[in-house]
Scaffold this active site. Sequence first.
Site, PDB file in Angstrom:
ATOM      1  N   ASN A  10     -20.860 -20.947  52.944  1.00 62.48           N
ATOM      2  CA  ASN A  10     -20.786 -19.814  53.346  1.00 62.48           C
ATOM      3  C   ASN A  10     -22.261 -19.030  53.621  1.00 62.48           C
ATOM      4  O   ASN A  10     -22.712 -18.143  54.039  1.00 62.48           O
ATOM      5  CB  ASN A  10     -20.054 -18.374  52.426  1.00 62.48           C
ATOM      6  CG  ASN A  10     -18.486 -18.832  52.626  1.00 62.48           C
ATOM      7  OD1 ASN A  10     -17.821 -18.612  51.490  1.00 62.48           O
ATOM      8  ND2 ASN A  10     -18.090 -19.010  53.793  1.00 62.48           N
ATOM      9  N   ASP A  35      -8.576 -15.972  52.162  1.00 65.34           N
ATOM     10  CA  ASP A  35      -9.252 -16.040  53.244  1.00 65.34           C
ATOM     11  C   ASP A  35      -8.950 -14.969  54.151  1.00 65.34           C
ATOM     12  O   ASP A  35      -7.576 -14.398  53.676  1.00 65.34           O
ATOM     13  CB  ASP A  35      -9.106 -17.176  53.840  1.00 65.34           C
ATOM     14  CG  ASP A  35     -10.096 -17.640  54.911  1.00 65.34           C
ATOM     15  OD1 ASP A  35     -10.845 -16.873  55.303  1.00 65.34           O
ATOM     16  OD2 ASP A  35      -9.828 -18.642  55.868  1.00 65.34           O
TER      17      ASP A  35
HETATM   18  C1  IPE Z   1     -12.885 -14.626  53.070  1.00 62.87           C
HETATM   19  O1  IPE Z   1     -12.975 -13.687  54.001  1.00 62.87           O
HETATM   20  C2  IPE Z   1     -14.097 -14.322  51.942  1.00 62.87           C
HETATM   21  C3  IPE Z   1     -15.113 -15.162  52.149  1.00 62.87           C
HETATM   22  C4  IPE Z   1     -15.256 -16.311  52.729  1.00 62.87           C
HETATM   23  C5  IPE Z   1     -16.500 -14.682  51.499  1.00 62.87           C
HETATM   24  P1  IPE Z   1     -13.730 -14.187  55.507  1.00 62.87           P
HETATM   25  O2  IPE Z   1     -14.959 -13.665  55.392  1.00 62.87           O
HETATM   26  O3  IPE Z   1     -13.801 -15.639  55.606  1.00 62.87           O
HETATM   27  O4  IPE Z   1     -12.820 -13.371  56.257  1.00 62.87           O
HETATM   28  P2  IPE Z   1     -12.304 -14.134  57.725  1.00 62.87           P
HETATM   29  O5  IPE Z   1     -11.844 -15.662  57.569  1.00 62.87           O
HETATM   30  O6  IPE Z   1     -13.542 -14.203  58.728  1.00 62.87           O
HETATM   31  O7  IPE Z   1     -11.170 -13.141  58.560  1.00 62.87           O
HETATM   32  C1  IPE Z   2     -13.268 -20.430  52.602  1.00 60.93           C
HETATM   33  O1  IPE Z   2     -13.147 -19.829  53.616  1.00 60.93           O
HETATM   34  C2  IPE Z   2     -14.337 -20.029  51.629  1.00 60.93           C
HETATM   35  C3  IPE Z   2     -13.517 -18.957  50.530  1.00 60.93           C
HETATM   36  C4  IPE Z   2     -12.640 -18.037  51.018  1.00 60.93           C
HETATM   37  C5  IPE Z   2     -14.456 -18.419  49.846  1.00 60.93           C
HETATM   38  P1  IPE Z   2     -13.915 -19.558  54.855  1.00 60.93           P
HETATM   39  O2  IPE Z   2     -13.514 -18.621  55.676  1.00 60.93           O
HETATM   40  O3  IPE Z   2     -15.426 -19.956  54.543  1.00 60.93           O
HETATM   41  O4  IPE Z   2     -13.520 -20.920  55.527  1.00 60.93           O
HETATM   42  P2  IPE Z   2     -13.698 -21.679  56.861  1.00 60.93           P
HETATM   43  O5  IPE Z   2     -15.081 -21.747  57.383  1.00 60.93           O
HETATM   44  O6  IPE Z   2     -12.802 -20.849  57.929  1.00 60.93           O
HETATM   45  O7  IPE Z   2     -13.350 -23.057  56.654  1.00 60.93           O
HETATM   46 MG    MG Z   3     -12.643 -17.026  56.597  1.00 62.99          MG
END
Ligand code: IPE
Ligand code: IPE
Ligand code: MG
Length: 263
Positions: free
Chosen positions: A80, A32
């Site tokens: 997502n 994340d």
């Molecule tokens: C994690 O990075 C990757 C995916 C969920 C695809 P994020 O896109 O969630 O990055 P933040 O949490 O917004 O920084």
């Molecule tokens: C969790 O990250 C999923 C992945 C890293 C692929 P998210 O960024 O989607 O999680 P939330 O929404 O903050 O819980």
């Molecule tokens: Mg995230």
Amino acid sequence: MTDLSPKAIAQARAELGVPVERLPRSVAIIMDGNGRWARRQGLPRVAGHQEGAKNVLRIITEAARLGIEALTLYSFSIENWNRPAAAVNALMHLYAQYLGHERPTLVANNIRLRHLGRRASLPVPVQRELDESVRISSVHTGMYLCLALNYGGRAEITDAVRRLAARAAQGEIDPAAIDEADISAALDSAGIPDPDLLIRTSGEWRLSNFLLWQLSYAEFYVSDLYWPEFGPEAFRQALIAHAGRHRRFGGLEDAPPAAESTR
Ligand code: IPE
Ligand code: IPE
Ligand code: MG
């Protein structure tokens, strides 16, 4: 090619400076913080995902070098899809590209790729690249790399329940005889050891629907680093932290196994 001889792995593990029997066999990571990493650098979110993809290669190489049996990476959750279409499309494009780029790393490290999640609702190019990587790596004999892509823990359990119910309806299995091993075997992760250690980057303390069944006794390790900056050294620190945990599995700390205990 990474040297993955038993001697090289033993040497890499010894350098961690903790008893090797306290290292996790199976590790799961919620990768994340790509978006926040990019924002901090003044870059678009997609640049964070690109850096995150590069880090995946570093971490899988390090995990294989340390003789980890299974590494499960959360890449894209079913939830997502709730992101704006342009953000999802950019990610899907990156997955298709990344799966191709990753193949030499799978070969060089003798890694077997497995997919966790609902394959059929992924874009066709992603399915094709995923299938090809699973196919070419199926001859390997080293670490399992489970890529959770379009994955949700509840969806996985739901799918497993449907499979078991269908078999029961066919008279193949007795509902009253279904046990925990049957459920584990009906999940996408069948045959993969349950994670001993769950790592989440970017300082968030939640599961976000990841491996709900498999994580029942995993140790939780949260790093404040964003995923693109959680490199091999940070990964080793997480393994060292795991070695210092006292896992009790409902028993008593440091007590001998029940069968040997006289108390
Ligand atoms: C994690 O990075 C990757 C995916 C969920 C695809 P994020 O896109 O969630 O990055 P933040 O949490 O917004 O920084
Ligand atoms: C969790 O990250 C999923 C992945 C890293 C692929 P998210 O960024 O989607 O999680 P939330 O929404 O903050 O819980
Ligand atoms: Mg995230």
